[in-house]
Design an enzyme around this catalytic site. Structure first.
Site: not given
Lengths: 300, 476
Positions: B111, B113, B203, B324, B379, B381, B384, B410
């Protein structure tokens, strides 16, 4: 495996205090050896036998041996423990698998520690496992313990180093350097100073060359700010395989980022595991002492 | 503004030869603008809709690049504000750019800043961003931030922002206290050094509870800054990076329309919907809806700072391609795990059913102390598959690093799994059914998305936002 509770009196404790510690510790081992949760309560006979094939519900015990650096006290501790765990033949054999050499790293010198290892180990049944905490004096400490006969070393060094932001970067294998130079380390600064005052340039040069042979580096040091190298050449840890550069780890530490400690610990752990592997190899070919000296020179 | 536009016309138009975006699927019913796409960058391709995780200071807190990749992550971002203070963009550039430096050899975004200079220490905007709602006397009137320090209570936060004017923003470094400048030109230059694939224009972040005049002036300054950003981008363009423009305009539909037209009309690779999106979810949904509708469809659309599961479904329906947010990794770090709808329908081991369905659960709560189950049996992951709620609860209570890392991991996996499910649901036309799997029906009902008219009228007076919220609700 479980370790019995030990009363570990410090190095400067009085003889009486050490005696009490020894007797107390041996009594606790005796209590544990007779506790109902141990295998003999499950019905004796075959099940109680501590052979490798039979599953146990409760852990094997490591009996604590204490007594400070007083060798007589240490021998007393061993004898007392052996007496107390000698169970009548009607009961299955005790679940004691070996010993933990406790009460070390509490102020004694390295030499005194070594004597303790020798005294205790020489008076134990040869099939017993021997465990000790070592590494307080550095990595060669671990190898001294191994050379004296210790089988399992509990080493706090990887964690302590990581907390400080240090990384183990010294060579693990005692072989000639890839660039053909001698495996030996260059003479230390002390000697050179004795030879006379050197010009600044020369000293700088020597400093740079010495860097390569450093055993431990401090990643907080600003000099790693732009160093794109991995921590250790040839290291198989996740950090060095990605590779995470010294500059990146330095940055992570400065930002107090969690990943900094994660990466350093993974790396330091790998180093110690590799060293243990090397030590086993060297031991088998009979060159453990030479390896120990090599490690000592890396970290000197 | 005319001067800048003239200058821009003289410069060559960036063509972004190493980047591409194409739509690969749309909603078959045609009822929503949802779409799947493929965004190609020099460091790899990204399937959209996608979620971008926040690696603020060149690391996603506590997670290695390998863990991120194994959890399905396609792209991460870093914050220019923090990196320019420590270690600085020149150093990162010397080390081969962010991808080399971090070991994440994949698509990355930075980004500009702009958000941080406002959120990290500027009275009213900072408070708003942090969720403190106060009848805003500060920043409510007058010109967009001009002159010296704003007065007003900051509740102890160190005010790092010293001055903003047309030229640049001046603030204090929290690393060493030195004065730093952030201008459109310096932001682009810094982002160039950092080397992320996608970069953003600088911006000005406008709070929501301000008068329209203020918002308009702030928006216009943002537009001027964005043009300067674009000019600086073109000057150093080597094809390795792409620039997104940001749409401002606060909660005013006409201003949003103007800003959208502005971004559409300039040579950006993509568009990001930014700025304050309103004071409640309904308002945010409406702003996103009307803005996305007017954006060019041949460019990727990003929604800044939104990461709630419901919000993502809404955004996807409007045609948003990427999101994001710090949310998944931040709450993860503190032991809060994202959960799917079925979690709330399972027999909970605790008797307390006072916990109404939400998007996450706090594993530090006492009811998890003896719970041997994994967070979510469905899940895949690492967390899990290997660890119980009881163990994670213990780690968090014991202040162990691993606790936060496991839950973060997770949550990362969860978000990636969510986006993959959305990408499958769009061409199949099953977005609504998919949403029910991820958001409990009571959560969906609690927020009724209004149709176009209501709630678009901004609060009548910036000094009485409480009344405005009630008024909005009544209109529904």
């Amino acid at each position: 495996m479980a370790v019995s509770i030990m009363d570990e009196a410090p190095e400067d404790a009085s003889r009486t205090r050490q005696q009490k510690a020894v007797e107390r510790t041996a009594r606790w081992v005796e209590d544990l050896a007779l506790l109902p949760f141990l295998p003999q309560s499950e019905g004796g006979g075959e099940e109680g036998k501590s052979s490798a094939g039979i599953r146990r519900k409760s852990p094997f015990l490591l009996a604590g041996i204490v007594g400070g650096s007083d060798l007589k006290m240490r021998s007393h501790s061993v004898r007392l423990t052996l007496d107390k765990i000698a169970l009548p033949p009607s009961l299955p054999p005790s679940p004691i698998l070996g010993v933990v050499l406790g009460g070390l790293g509490l102020g004694e010198t390295a030499a005194a520690r070594l004597s303790v290892y020798n005294t205790v180990i020489s008076s134990l049944p040869p099939s017993w496992l021997r465990m000790a905490v070592a590494g307080q004096g550095g990595m060669e400490d671990v190898l001294s313990a191994v050379a004296a006969g210790v089988d399992v070393v509990a080493c706090p060094l990887p964690l302590l180093l990581t907390r400080e932001g240090h990384a183990l970067v010294g060579r693990v294998k005692n072989e000639g350097r890839k660039d053909g130079r001698e495996g030996k380390r260059r003479p230390r600064k002390r000697t050179r100073r004795e030879e006379g005052v050197k010009g600044e340039e020369e000293e700088e040069e020597e400093e740079e060359e010495e860097e390569e042979e450093e055993g431990i580096i401090n990643l907080w040091d600003r000099k790693w700010r732009k160093d794109a190298r991995a921590l250790r050449e040839g290291c198989g840890c996740l950090a060095c395989r990605t590779p995470h550069s010294r500059a990146y780890i330095h940055h992570l530490l400065l930002c107090r980022e969690i990943l900094g400690e994660v990466v350093l610990f993974v790396h330091n752990l790998e180093w110690v595991v590799e060293m243990a592997e090397e030590a086993r190899k060297e031991l088998l070919v009979g060159s453990l002492d030479r390896y120990r000296q090599f490690i000592q020179s890396i970290f000197a | 503004m005319t001067y800048l536009e003239e200058r821009l016309k003289e410069l060559p138009t960036p063509t972004y030869p190493n980047f591409a975006f194409k739509t690969t699927a749309t909603d078959p019913s045609g009822k929503t603008a949802a779409r799947c796409g493929l965004l190609s960058t020099p460091h790899g391709d990204m399937e959209t809709p996608a979620f971008i995780f926040c690696g603020t200071k060149a690391t996603v807190k506590g997670l290695t690049p390998k863990q991120l990749r194994d959890a399905g992550t396609q792209i991460i971002l870093s914050n220019t504000y923090h990196l320019l203070l420590q270690p600085g963009s020149e150093l990162v550039q010397e080390q081969g750019g962010l991808q080399e430096f971090t070991g994440w050899h994949g698509p990355m975004l930075t980004d500009s800043g702009g958000y941080q200079i406002f959120s990290m220490g500027h009275g009213s905007v900072s408070n708003e961003i942090k969720g403190k709602r106060r009848a805003g006397k500060e920043g409510g009137e007058g010109k967009p931030h001009e002159g010296g320090r704003e007065g007003g209570k900051d509740e102890g936060w160190q005010k790092s922002l010293l001055k903003i004017d047309e030229e640049a923003a001046i603030f204090r470094s929290y690393v060493d206290g030195s004065k730093k400048t952030l201008s459109p030109e310096s932001s682009i230059e810094t982002q160039r050094g950092l080397g992320a694939d996608i970069i953003l224009t600088l911006d000005e972040c406008t709070p929501f509870h301000v008068e329209k005049k203020y918002t308009e002036e702030s928006m216009e300054r943002s537009h001027r800054w964005e043009m300067r950003s674009l000019m600086e981008f073109i000057r150093g363009d080597d094809g390795k990076q792409s620039l997104y423009g940001i749409i401002q305009g606060g909660v005013y539909p006409d201003l949003r329309a103007l800003s959208t037209a502005f971004v559409n009309g300039h040579a950006f690779f993509g568009a990001a919907i930014g700025g304050s999106l309103g004071q409640n979810k309904t308002q945010m949904y409406d702003i996103v809806a009307l803005t996305a509708k007017q954006l060019r469809k041949d460019r990727p659309i990003h929604l800044l700072g939104i990461g709630g599961v419901r919000d993502i479904f809404h955004g996807v329906r409007q045609g948003i391609d990427s999101f994001d947010c710090v949310h998944p990794t931040r709450i993860g770090r503190h032991g809060c795990a994202l959960v799917r709808a079925h979690y709330w329908d399972e027999v909970d081991s605790s008797s307390s059913s006072s916990s109404s369905p939400r998007e996450h659960v706090d594993l530090s709560k006492a009811r998890f102390k003896h719970d041997p189950r994994p967070i979510d049996t469905s899940c895949g992951c690492e967390t899990c598959q290997n660890y119980s709620r009881a163990y994670i609860h213990h780690l968090i209570k014991a202040n162990e690093l691993l606790g936060g890392s496991l839950v973060s991991l997770h949550n990362v996996f969860f978000m990636n799994r969510l986006m993959a499910a959305i990408r499958r649901a769009i061409p199949a036309g099953t977005l609504d059914e998919e949403e029910k799997k991820w958001c409990h029906t009571s959560c969906i009902k609690a927020l009724s998305c209004s149709t176009t008219d209501s709630a678009l009228n901004p609060p009548p007076s910036p000094l009485t936002p409480v009344i405005a919220i009630v008024g909005t609700a009544l209109q529904l």
